[in-house]
Design an enzyme around this catalytic site. Sequence first.
Site, PDB file in Angstrom:
ATOM      1  N   GLN A 203       0.041 -52.137  43.395  1.00 18.77           N
ATOM      2  CA  GLN A 203       0.127 -51.078  42.309  1.00 18.77           C
ATOM      3  C   GLN A 203       1.834 -51.135  42.540  1.00 18.77           C
ATOM      4  O   GLN A 203       2.343 -50.245  41.642  1.00 18.77           O
ATOM      5  CB  GLN A 203      -0.409 -49.756  42.378  1.00 18.77           C
ATOM      6  CG  GLN A 203      -1.991 -49.897  42.068  1.00 18.77           C
ATOM      7  CD  GLN A 203      -2.368 -49.182  42.767  1.00 18.77           C
ATOM      8  OE1 GLN A 203      -1.946 -47.694  42.259  1.00 18.77           O
ATOM      9  NE2 GLN A 203      -3.752 -48.416  42.393  1.00 18.77           N
ATOM     10  N   CYS A 204       2.527 -51.355  43.553  1.00 17.36           N
ATOM     11  CA  CYS A 204       3.852 -51.243  43.591  1.00 17.36           C
ATOM     12  C   CYS A 204       4.882 -52.149  43.215  1.00 17.36           C
ATOM     13  O   CYS A 204       4.824 -53.390  43.561  1.00 17.36           O
ATOM     14  CB  CYS A 204       4.495 -51.098  45.618  1.00 17.36           C
ATOM     15  SG  CYS A 204       3.732 -50.046  46.621  1.00 17.36           S
TER      16      CYS A 204
ATOM     17  N   THR B 275       8.611 -55.740  23.066  1.00 17.48           N
ATOM     18  CA  THR B 275       9.346 -55.828  24.867  1.00 17.48           C
ATOM     19  C   THR B 275       7.255 -55.009  24.898  1.00 17.48           C
ATOM     20  O   THR B 275       7.449 -56.034  26.463  1.00 17.48           O
ATOM     21  CB  THR B 275       9.515 -54.983  24.622  1.00 17.48           C
ATOM     22  OG1 THR B 275       8.931 -53.539  24.257  1.00 17.48           O
ATOM     23  CG2 THR B 275      11.195 -55.114  24.004  1.00 17.48           C
TER      24      THR B 275
ATOM     25  N   ASP C 120       3.308 -56.758  15.871  1.00 18.75           N
ATOM     26  CA  ASP C 120       3.509 -55.953  17.066  1.00 18.75           C
ATOM     27  C   ASP C 120       3.202 -56.343  18.245  1.00 18.75           C
ATOM     28  O   ASP C 120       2.058 -56.759  17.749  1.00 18.75           O
ATOM     29  CB  ASP C 120       3.461 -55.034  16.866  1.00 18.75           C
ATOM     30  CG  ASP C 120       3.236 -53.753  17.955  1.00 18.75           C
ATOM     31  OD1 ASP C 120       3.878 -52.917  17.807  1.00 18.75           O
ATOM     32  OD2 ASP C 120       3.317 -54.016  18.729  1.00 18.75           O
ATOM     33  N   SER C 121       3.535 -56.726  18.989  1.00 17.85           N
ATOM     34  CA  SER C 121       2.969 -57.679  20.593  1.00 17.85           C
ATOM     35  C   SER C 121       2.219 -56.896  21.212  1.00 17.85           C
ATOM     36  O   SER C 121       1.477 -57.746  21.592  1.00 17.85           O
ATOM     37  CB  SER C 121       4.801 -57.753  21.576  1.00 17.85           C
ATOM     38  OG  SER C 121       4.689 -56.734  22.176  1.00 17.85           O
TER      39      SER C 121
ATOM     40  N   THR D  43       9.466 -54.910  17.677  1.00 17.15           N
ATOM     41  CA  THR D  43      10.670 -53.373  17.366  1.00 17.15           C
ATOM     42  C   THR D  43      12.806 -54.171  16.913  1.00 17.15           C
ATOM     43  O   THR D  43      12.564 -53.954  15.735  1.00 17.15           O
ATOM     44  CB  THR D  43      11.290 -52.490  18.631  1.00 17.15           C
ATOM     45  OG1 THR D  43       9.656 -52.272  19.052  1.00 17.15           O
ATOM     46  CG2 THR D  43      12.154 -51.641  18.809  1.00 17.15           C
TER      47      THR D  43
HETATM   48  N1  ASP Z   1       5.868 -52.246  19.843  1.00 16.90           N
HETATM   49  C1  ASP Z   1       6.309 -53.061  19.883  1.00 16.90           C
HETATM   50  C2  ASP Z   1       5.690 -54.583  19.961  1.00 16.90           C
HETATM   51  O1  ASP Z   1       5.628 -54.425  21.788  1.00 16.90           O
HETATM   52  C3  ASP Z   1       7.976 -52.775  20.950  1.00 16.90           C
HETATM   53  C4  ASP Z   1       8.683 -53.029  20.672  1.00 16.90           C
HETATM   54  O2  ASP Z   1       9.361 -54.041  20.519  1.00 16.90           O
HETATM   55  O3  ASP Z   1       9.944 -52.753  22.269  1.00 16.90           O
HETATM   56  O4  ASP Z   1       5.874 -55.668  19.856  1.00 16.90           O
END
Ligand code: ASP
Length: 357
Positions: A293-294, A104, A72-73, A28
């Site tokens: 899972q916590c 992210t 995009d990641s 992003t």
């Molecule tokens: N879909 C995006 C990614 O991970 C989201 C981001 O960058 O926040 O590339």
Amino acid sequence: MSYNTIHINPISPEPAQGSVLVIYTGGTLGMVYESKGKQLVPFNFDQIIEKVPEISRLSFGITFLSLKEPIDSSNVNPAIWIELAGIIEENYEAYDSFVILHGTDTMAYTASALSYLLENLNKPVILTGAQLPIGVARSDARENFITALELAAAKTEDQKPVFSEVCIYFNSQLLRGNRSKKQESSDFNAFHSENYPYLANAGVQIEYNFPFIKPQEELAPLHAHKLLDTNVAFIKMFPGISEKVVQSILGIEGLRGVVLETYGAGNATTEAWFLESIRTAIEKGIVIFNVSQCDGGKVTQGHYQTSKYLKQVGVVSGSDITAEAAITKMMYIFSKENDVQKCAEQLGKPLRGEMSI
Ligand code: ASP
């Protein structure tokens, strides 16, 4: 492999002393709205200086290098982690630190994988990204990017880098990369590290949390590993999980390890079919790694009756490791070691500060 590169501060074809190598992978942070549509697409990284003119006022050299095709990641994979580790290895002597601009969604996986792949890392590798694209007025991209650069360039009194590990910088906090998790998809505080304190907090002043920062050490030269074994899977416990589902995962040909995401302090159902499936899988040589899972707290096998059996049959406790750090640790250990017992032993011990003992 060839990459697009640009140098700034100073504008020179060579990296300047004390400079930072910025590796742009996409996400992003570097996205723009396509001309007529409403969809975000990766932009040409040359525009980054236009978008963040402040970086040309920083006192250290910066070189930008972009993956040929920013992604995009969600499309990140082990081949890209190995490529990133290779770029850092090739440029290790020429630069003092590294900043990776990354989406992210899978940043915590990439940070974890790089922490294992980069053996003897003694310089900062800081991943950052943004929740809003750089071109948007309220974007967090500028602050995240500039502060990540400043933290990467931070030096101790004896001119050594303050940080010498893989970290994530996001929304004022620098976190150990393999302790981080994306926990927020709307607010700006996207990353948390529930089981390990922040390494730095960037308020009006930057506050360094020295007791938790990995100290500089005399290490052998950096070695970037070039293999990861993807014969791994997750099984996430949920009330109602069926024998069919568990059996089909454990029956996958070539499977070497499973991260078992359990409840609370490492608990799972005690139904006979489940316990038997786990016992048989371990007997076949599949390593089972118990991760809670916590987000906070840790696995303590044997604390409850519902985890006692897992310990008895040889499930490895993941203590307070994140699922992201656990699956990438398996990929890394399996790529180096064939002996099942040794793999299990290495999984249960901290390798890069990713878990507490
Ligand atoms: N879909 C995006 C990614 O991970 C989201 C981001 O960058 O926040 O590339």
